[in-house]
Design a protein around this motif. Structure first.
Motif, PDB file in Angstrom:
ATOM      1  N   VAL A  23       0.858  -1.179   0.000  1.00 40.02           N
ATOM      2  CA  VAL A  23       0.000   0.000   0.000  1.00 40.02           C
ATOM      3  C   VAL A  23       0.898   1.233   0.000  1.00 40.02           C
ATOM      4  CG1 VAL A  23      -1.851  -1.199   1.209  1.00 40.02           C
ATOM      5  CG2 VAL A  23      -0.194   0.115   2.523  1.00 40.02           C
ATOM      6  N   GLY A  24       0.397   2.302  -0.607  1.00 41.63           N
ATOM      7  CA  GLY A  24       1.167   3.532  -0.684  1.00 41.63           C
ATOM      8  C   GLY A  24       0.330   4.737  -0.319  1.00 41.63           C
ATOM      9  N   ALA A  25       0.937   5.699   0.373  1.00 41.86           N
ATOM     10  CA  ALA A  25       0.285   6.948   0.761  1.00 41.86           C
ATOM     11  C   ALA A  25       1.106   8.104   0.203  1.00 41.86           C
ATOM     12  CB  ALA A  25       0.174   7.059   2.275  1.00 41.86           C
ATOM     13  N   VAL A  26       0.446   8.968  -0.576  1.00 33.23           N
ATOM     14  CA  VAL A  26       1.137  10.019  -1.321  1.00 33.23           C
ATOM     15  C   VAL A  26       1.146  11.334  -0.560  1.00 33.23           C
ATOM     16  CG1 VAL A  26       1.064  11.432  -3.421  1.00 33.23           C
ATOM     17  CG2 VAL A  26       0.583   8.967  -3.543  1.00 33.23           C
ATOM     18  N   SER A  27       2.311  11.996  -0.551  1.00 28.37           N
ATOM     19  CA  SER A  27       2.463  13.386  -0.112  1.00 28.37           C
ATOM     20  C   SER A  27       2.929  14.165  -1.333  1.00 28.37           C
ATOM     21  CB  SER A  27       3.495  13.468   1.017  1.00 28.37           C
ATOM     22  OG  SER A  27       3.841  14.819   1.281  1.00 28.37           O
ATOM     23  N   ALA A  28       2.050  15.033  -1.868  1.00 28.87           N
ATOM     24  CA  ALA A  28       2.390  15.776  -3.082  1.00 28.87           C
ATOM     25  C   ALA A  28       1.458  16.966  -3.228  1.00 28.87           C
ATOM     26  CB  ALA A  28       2.299  14.875  -4.321  1.00 28.87           C
ATOM     27  N   GLY A  29       1.861  17.941  -4.036  1.00 25.09           N
ATOM     28  CA  GLY A  29       1.048  19.124  -4.260  1.00 25.09           C
ATOM     29  C   GLY A  29       0.279  19.047  -5.568  1.00 25.09           C
ATOM     30  N   PHE A  30      -0.956  19.541  -5.546  1.00 25.78           N
ATOM     31  CA  PHE A  30      -1.815  19.554  -6.726  1.00 25.78           C
ATOM     32  C   PHE A  30      -2.534  20.891  -6.792  1.00 25.78           C
ATOM     33  CE2 PHE A  30      -1.260  15.142  -5.664  1.00 25.78           C
ATOM     34  CZ  PHE A  30      -1.201  14.468  -6.874  1.00 25.78           C
ATOM     35  N   GLY A  31      -2.566  21.494  -7.990  1.00 22.06           N
ATOM     36  CA  GLY A  31      -3.224  22.778  -8.169  1.00 22.06           C
ATOM     37  C   GLY A  31      -4.473  22.679  -9.016  1.00 22.06           C
ATOM     38  N   ARG A  32      -4.809  23.769  -9.721  1.00 21.87           N
ATOM     39  CA  ARG A  32      -6.070  23.863 -10.461  1.00 21.87           C
ATOM     40  C   ARG A  32      -6.049  23.170 -11.830  1.00 21.87           C
ATOM     41  NH1 ARG A  32      -8.314  24.693  -6.510  1.00 21.87           N
ATOM     42  NH2 ARG A  32      -9.142  26.651  -5.676  1.00 21.87           N
ATOM     43  N   ASP A  33      -4.880  22.936 -12.397  1.00 17.71           N
ATOM     44  CA  ASP A  33      -4.772  22.421 -13.764  1.00 17.71           C
ATOM     45  C   ASP A  33      -5.097  20.922 -13.795  1.00 17.71           C
ATOM     46  OD1 ASP A  33      -3.918  21.480 -16.285  1.00 17.71           O
ATOM     47  OD2 ASP A  33      -2.367  23.014 -16.415  1.00 17.71           O
ATOM     48  N   LEU A  34      -6.293  20.591 -14.261  1.00 15.21           N
ATOM     49  CA  LEU A  34      -6.743  19.199 -14.243  1.00 15.21           C
ATOM     50  C   LEU A  34      -5.874  18.300 -15.117  1.00 15.21           C
ATOM     51  CD1 LEU A  34     -10.645  19.293 -14.267  1.00 15.21           C
ATOM     52  CD2 LEU A  34      -9.195  18.011 -12.689  1.00 15.21           C
ATOM     53  N   ASP A  35      -5.476  18.796 -16.283  1.00 10.90           N
ATOM     54  CA  ASP A  35      -4.626  17.972 -17.147  1.00 10.90           C
ATOM     55  C   ASP A  35      -3.307  17.655 -16.457  1.00 10.90           C
ATOM     56  OD1 ASP A  35      -6.461  17.804 -19.210  1.00 10.90           O
ATOM     57  OD2 ASP A  35      -5.702  19.595 -20.240  1.00 10.90           O
ATOM     58  N   ASP A  36      -2.751  18.650 -15.781  1.00 10.77           N
ATOM     59  CA  ASP A  36      -1.505  18.414 -15.063  1.00 10.77           C
ATOM     60  C   ASP A  36      -1.731  17.480 -13.874  1.00 10.77           C
ATOM     61  OD1 ASP A  36       1.380  19.132 -14.698  1.00 10.77           O
ATOM     62  OD2 ASP A  36       0.626  19.825 -12.762  1.00 10.77           O
ATOM     63  N   ASN A  37      -2.857  17.637 -13.196  1.00  9.70           N
ATOM     64  CA  ASN A  37      -3.200  16.732 -12.088  1.00  9.70           C
ATOM     65  C   ASN A  37      -3.245  15.290 -12.567  1.00  9.70           C
ATOM     66  OD1 ASN A  37      -5.736  18.994 -10.731  1.00  9.70           O
ATOM     67  ND2 ASN A  37      -3.516  19.052 -10.507  1.00  9.70           N
ATOM     68  N   CYS A  42      -6.867  16.230  -5.119  1.00  6.04           N
ATOM     69  CA  CYS A  42      -5.785  16.046  -6.088  1.00  6.04           C
ATOM     70  C   CYS A  42      -6.276  16.269  -7.517  1.00  6.04           C
ATOM     71  CB  CYS A  42      -5.136  14.675  -5.931  1.00  6.04           C
ATOM     72  SG  CYS A  42      -6.189  13.270  -6.322  1.00  6.04           S
ATOM     73  N   LEU A  43      -7.575  16.244  -7.735  1.00  7.37           N
ATOM     74  CA  LEU A  43      -8.146  16.591  -9.037  1.00  7.37           C
ATOM     75  C   LEU A  43      -8.786  17.976  -8.927  1.00  7.37           C
ATOM     76  CD1 LEU A  43      -9.837  13.208 -10.083  1.00  7.37           C
ATOM     77  CD2 LEU A  43      -7.509  14.021 -10.585  1.00  7.37           C
ATOM     78  N   GLY A  44      -8.034  18.996  -9.308  1.00  8.13           N
ATOM     79  CA  GLY A  44      -8.584  20.345  -9.300  1.00  8.13           C
ATOM     80  C   GLY A  44      -8.116  21.246  -8.184  1.00  8.13           C
ATOM     81  N   ARG A 102     -10.954   8.416 -16.564  1.00 12.11           N
ATOM     82  CA  ARG A 102      -9.525   8.384 -16.876  1.00 12.11           C
ATOM     83  C   ARG A 102      -8.734   7.834 -15.691  1.00 12.11           C
ATOM     84  NH1 ARG A 102      -6.032  13.530 -19.185  1.00 12.11           N
ATOM     85  NH2 ARG A 102      -3.962  12.538 -19.069  1.00 12.11           N
ATOM     86  N   VAL A 103      -9.115   8.203 -14.484  1.00 17.34           N
ATOM     87  CA  VAL A 103      -8.461   7.646 -13.298  1.00 17.34           C
ATOM     88  C   VAL A 103      -8.646   6.129 -13.252  1.00 17.34           C
ATOM     89  CG1 VAL A 103      -8.473   7.596 -10.771  1.00 17.34           C
ATOM     90  CG2 VAL A 103      -8.630   9.781 -11.978  1.00 17.34           C
ATOM     91  N   ALA A 104      -9.853   5.662 -13.580  1.00 16.13           N
ATOM     92  CA  ALA A 104     -10.113   4.215 -13.598  1.00 16.13           C
ATOM     93  C   ALA A 104      -9.230   3.517 -14.630  1.00 16.13           C
ATOM     94  CB  ALA A 104     -11.586   3.954 -13.894  1.00 16.13           C
ATOM     95  N   ALA A 105      -9.036   4.151 -15.778  1.00 14.79           N
ATOM     96  CA  ALA A 105      -8.171   3.568 -16.801  1.00 14.79           C
ATOM     97  C   ALA A 105      -6.727   3.494 -16.324  1.00 14.79           C
ATOM     98  CB  ALA A 105      -8.276   4.380 -18.093  1.00 14.79           C
ATOM     99  N   LEU A 106      -6.295   4.494 -15.557  1.00 16.58           N
ATOM    100  CA  LEU A 106      -4.953   4.471 -14.989  1.00 16.58           C
ATOM    101  C   LEU A 106      -4.827   3.386 -13.925  1.00 16.58           C
ATOM    102  CD1 LEU A 106      -4.387   8.319 -14.529  1.00 16.58           C
ATOM    103  CD2 LEU A 106      -3.209   6.854 -16.179  1.00 16.58           C
ATOM    104  N   LEU A 130     -12.187  28.660  -7.191  1.00 15.43           N
ATOM    105  CA  LEU A 130     -12.723  27.456  -6.584  1.00 15.43           C
ATOM    106  C   LEU A 130     -12.378  26.242  -7.439  1.00 15.43           C
ATOM    107  CD1 LEU A 130     -16.275  28.639  -5.431  1.00 15.43           C
ATOM    108  CD2 LEU A 130     -14.203  28.374  -4.043  1.00 15.43           C
ATOM    109  N   PRO A 131     -12.273  25.071  -6.821  1.00 18.43           N
ATOM    110  CA  PRO A 131     -11.974  23.872  -7.604  1.00 18.43           C
ATOM    111  C   PRO A 131     -13.048  23.610  -8.656  1.00 18.43           C
ATOM    112  CG  PRO A 131     -11.755  23.446  -5.246  1.00 18.43           C
ATOM    113  CD  PRO A 131     -12.405  24.786  -5.383  1.00 18.43           C
ATOM    114  N   PRO A 132     -12.678  23.086  -9.813  1.00 19.95           N
ATOM    115  CA  PRO A 132     -13.672  22.725 -10.819  1.00 19.95           C
ATOM    116  C   PRO A 132     -14.553  21.584 -10.319  1.00 19.95           C
ATOM    117  CG  PRO A 132     -11.528  21.838 -11.407  1.00 19.95           C
ATOM    118  CD  PRO A 132     -11.310  22.729 -10.228  1.00 19.95           C
TER     119      PRO A 132
END
Length: 303
Positions: A19-33, A58-60, A94-98, A81-83
């Protein structure tokens, strides 16, 4: 999402898994997320990871400031505000495909008609298996999101799993509700910031970081579950996040942690064995006295 409770104390997670737990930054850019999620998933897959927890929002992205607070002393407002995303929309597909054979927990702003929820989706290659809507809202978050009202676990390829979001972890009843619904693993995703008053120069010494860690260990121990805690890292707007993603065993022991920097905390665990060992002598869910708790709550409510 499954609505059939399983019997607490009968863990059934198949075999040993990573199992893995992520520490990372995410902003507004959904494609980049989504690109970042894809990279994290790919690296986790190389390690044979079965369950990966990504941060709240993490998405938005999250809010850039925590509103006015309940006392109205901080009048700042987010600059954006987040999308809003649909649970059955293209982003989660797309997340499911990943995800494919893996189970992921991701945070997003969920649209439901004209309402917005701060939500966590449990996702595999089969699609969205369940969604948790954040119940407890800190420091003016209710200005931008509706509150959820359900704590429910779901059956997954990694066993019965429940999700919480950030401030939910501060309330024992939240994690206990999932444990009573048979959750063997609880994933709590967060965008937990450092204290905005008396902020420590070193995040490792920050008082809100200390509380974040204490809640993780206490919730794991009191429910005797595997606890997987992700968090945002870095800064967004006026917020500075404490990172500190971790995996905690059912005895409250930290099995892996990132510290305050970006990274992924990985742990190799046999959930059935861990829970069986922890619950063999003293089984907290079995030894509860709910009749007394309900009575005390009734008396307090009428005091």
């Amino acid at each position: 999402m499954s609505t059939t409770p399983s019997t607490p104390g009968t863990p059934g997670t198949p075999g040993t898994l990573t199992v893995g737990a992520v520490s990372a930054g995410f902003g507004r850019d959904l494609d980049d997320n989504l690109r970042q999620v894809g990279e994290l998933v790919a690296r986790a897959r190389e390690r044979g990871t079965s369950l990966l927890a990504l941060p709240e929002a993490c998405l938005g992205g999250y809010l850039s400031v925590l509103g006015s607070g309940r006392d109205g002393t901080h009048p700042d407002a987010p600059d954006s505000l987040p999308p809003v995303l649909e649970a059955d929309g293209p982003e989660l597909r797309r997340v499911a495909a990943l995800a494919r054979e893996m189970t992921l927990v991701v945070g997003f702003c969920e649209a439901d008609g004209g309402r917005r929820f701060n939500s966590a989706a449990i996702v595999s290659g089969e699609g969205v298996l369940g969604v948790h809507r954040k119940v407890h809202q800190p420091l003016g978050e209710s200005l931008y999101y509706e509150a959820g009202d359900v704590f429910r676990a779901v059956d997954t390829a990694v066993g019965r799993l429940g999700a919480l979001i950030c401030y939910d972890k501060a309330f024992p009843e939240a994690a206990r509700g999932l444990a009573l619904d048979g959750a063997e693993t609880v994933v709590c995703i967060s965008a937990w910031p450092a204290s905005r008053t008396a902020t420590a120069g070193d995040l490792a010494d920050d008082r809100w970081k200390r509380r974040f860690d204490l809640f993780d260990q206490a919730r794991a121990l009191e429910n005797q579950v595997l606890w997987v805690a992700s968090n945002q890292a870095g800064t967004f707007g006026s917020l500075r996040f404490v990172g500190s993603a971790k995996v905690v065993g059912p005895g409250g022991d930290v099995l892996a942690a990132t510290g305050t920097t970006e990274g992924v905390a990985y742990a190799r665990v046999d959930v059935e064995d861990l829970l069986g060992t922890a619950r063999r002598a003293m089984f907290h869910l079995r030894d509860r006295r709910p009749d007394l708790y309900v009575e005390h709550e009734r008396v307090a409510a009428h005091a």
